[in-house]
Design an enzyme around this catalytic site. Structure first.
Site, PDB file in Angstrom:
ATOM      1  N   PRO A 196       0.786  -1.238   0.000  1.00 22.26           N
ATOM      2  CA  PRO A 196       0.000   0.000   0.000  1.00 22.26           C
ATOM      3  C   PRO A 196       0.820   1.291   0.000  1.00 22.26           C
ATOM      4  O   PRO A 196       0.782   2.079   0.952  1.00 22.26           O
ATOM      5  CB  PRO A 196      -0.840  -0.126   1.272  1.00 22.26           C
ATOM      6  CG  PRO A 196       0.057  -0.881   2.207  1.00 22.26           C
ATOM      7  CD  PRO A 196       0.812  -1.867   1.339  1.00 22.26           C
ATOM      8  N   CYS A 197       1.526   1.539  -1.094  1.00 20.92           N
ATOM      9  CA  CYS A 197       2.300   2.781  -1.174  1.00 20.92           C
ATOM     10  C   CYS A 197       1.384   4.001  -1.232  1.00 20.92           C
ATOM     11  O   CYS A 197       1.835   5.128  -1.007  1.00 20.92           O
ATOM     12  CB  CYS A 197       3.251   2.754  -2.368  1.00 20.92           C
ATOM     13  SG  CYS A 197       2.468   2.452  -3.961  1.00 20.92           S
ATOM     14  N   HIS A 198       0.090   3.789  -1.501  1.00 21.89           N
ATOM     15  CA  HIS A 198      -0.853   4.911  -1.492  1.00 21.89           C
ATOM     16  C   HIS A 198      -1.057   5.472  -0.082  1.00 21.89           C
ATOM     17  O   HIS A 198      -1.582   6.572   0.073  1.00 21.89           O
ATOM     18  CB  HIS A 198      -2.202   4.479  -2.081  1.00 21.89           C
ATOM     19  CG  HIS A 198      -2.884   3.372  -1.331  1.00 21.89           C
ATOM     20  ND1 HIS A 198      -2.539   2.046  -1.493  1.00 21.89           N
ATOM     21  CD2 HIS A 198      -3.884   3.387  -0.413  1.00 21.89           C
ATOM     22  CE1 HIS A 198      -3.305   1.305  -0.722  1.00 21.89           C
ATOM     23  NE2 HIS A 198      -4.130   2.089  -0.043  1.00 21.89           N
TER      24      HIS A 198
END
Length: 283
Positions: free
Chosen positions: A240-242
């Site tokens: 989850p780089c968001h």
């Protein structure tokens, strides 16, 4: 799932015009829909109204989440590069590619890939015999396939659906609390793998800064390098780089589009509010 394009257009309009708080009718007009159709479509996708959704992607809300998450006491971090563990609401097993596979551009690997419709738009998912190695959202079919082929220039490719794809897609569609174990077969440097492992510890609906991640991997001066590793994440949403934003609370750029990043953050925030994990009334 084709409604995502309309949802994205609505989020973009809301985000660009938030200062004058556009009405539901104004947003609906941009999409050539009735306000009733827009309200129903948006609530089916996010579980909340467009107006409520906007709160989850606001600067004030992002700053609130960052203040709440300054200590990483709620994070359980395992410094190993492989092995199973409960991470951000699913079981993820990271298997790093061998030095030969990494240096030789996937030489000897057979990679199977397929396009799918998903909650956040059209996606390309690819896997080896060991796990998912690539998940990218698509704006141009030929370009994203070229990106995959360039990532593994010496691999053999087959356009075919696999069980690994279905496990990843199932999580992407529903964000289940206890889905099947997902295995990721990743190509990266030890530093990149450490960063991606740290990203997996960020709980759904939470946000971290680049400096938070740098501290977590015991390299507090590596903010810029962390940013680079985050930007090279090969598996969108599952890693989850968001959930990584600037320290100011600004959501910032995203490899798959800043509006899609806001859609992911807002969607997770809405789901957490529905489950009672967060309370917007305290903002």
């Amino acid at each position: 799932m084709r409604n995502y394009e309309r949802i994205e257009k609505a989020i973009r309009f809301l985000d660009e015009n938030y200062q004058h708080q556009p009405s539901l009718q104004e947003v609906a007009k941009q999409l050539h829909l009735s306000r009733f159709h827009l309200q129903r479509m948006f609530k089916e996708w996010a579980g909340v109204s467009p107006k409520k959704f906007l709160q989850f992607i606001s600067l004030a809300h992002a700053r609130k989440l960052l203040r709440e998450n300054r200590t990483l006491e709620d994070v359980s971090y395992n410094t190993g590069l492989s092995g199973t563990g409960r991470l951000h609401d699913l079981f993820v097993n990271i298997v790093s590619m061998t030095p030969g596979e990494f240096k030789e551009g996937g030489n000897g690997l057979n990679i199977e890939y397929q396009f799918y419709d998903s909650l956040f738009g059209k996606a390309l998912i690819a896997s080896t015999s060991k796990g998912v190695c690539f998940l990218s959202f698509v704006s141009d079919d030929k370009r994203v396939v070229k990106e995959l082929f360039d990532e593994y220039p010496k691999a053999e490719f087959t356009e075919k659906s696999t069980v690994f794809h279905q496990d990843a897609l199932e999580f992407l569609q529903r964000h289940q609390e206890d889905p099947s174990e997902i295995t990721l077969h990743l190509s990266g440097t030890p530093f990149q793998l450490n960063v991606w492992k740290a990203l997996l510890t960020i709980p759904s609906g939470s946000l971290r800064t680049y400096s938070d991640i740098a501290e977590q991997i015991d390299n507090p001066k590596a903010n810029r390098a962390v940013g680079s590793a985050v930007g090279k994440n090969p598996v969108s949403f599952i890693i989850p780089c968001h959930r990584v934003i600037r320290s100011t609370g600004v959501i910032g750029n995203y490899r798959w589009g800043s509006v899609r990043k806001k859609a992911m953050i807002g969607w997770e925030g809405a789901k957490n509010q529905a489950s009672g994990k967060i309370n917007l009334n305290s903002d």
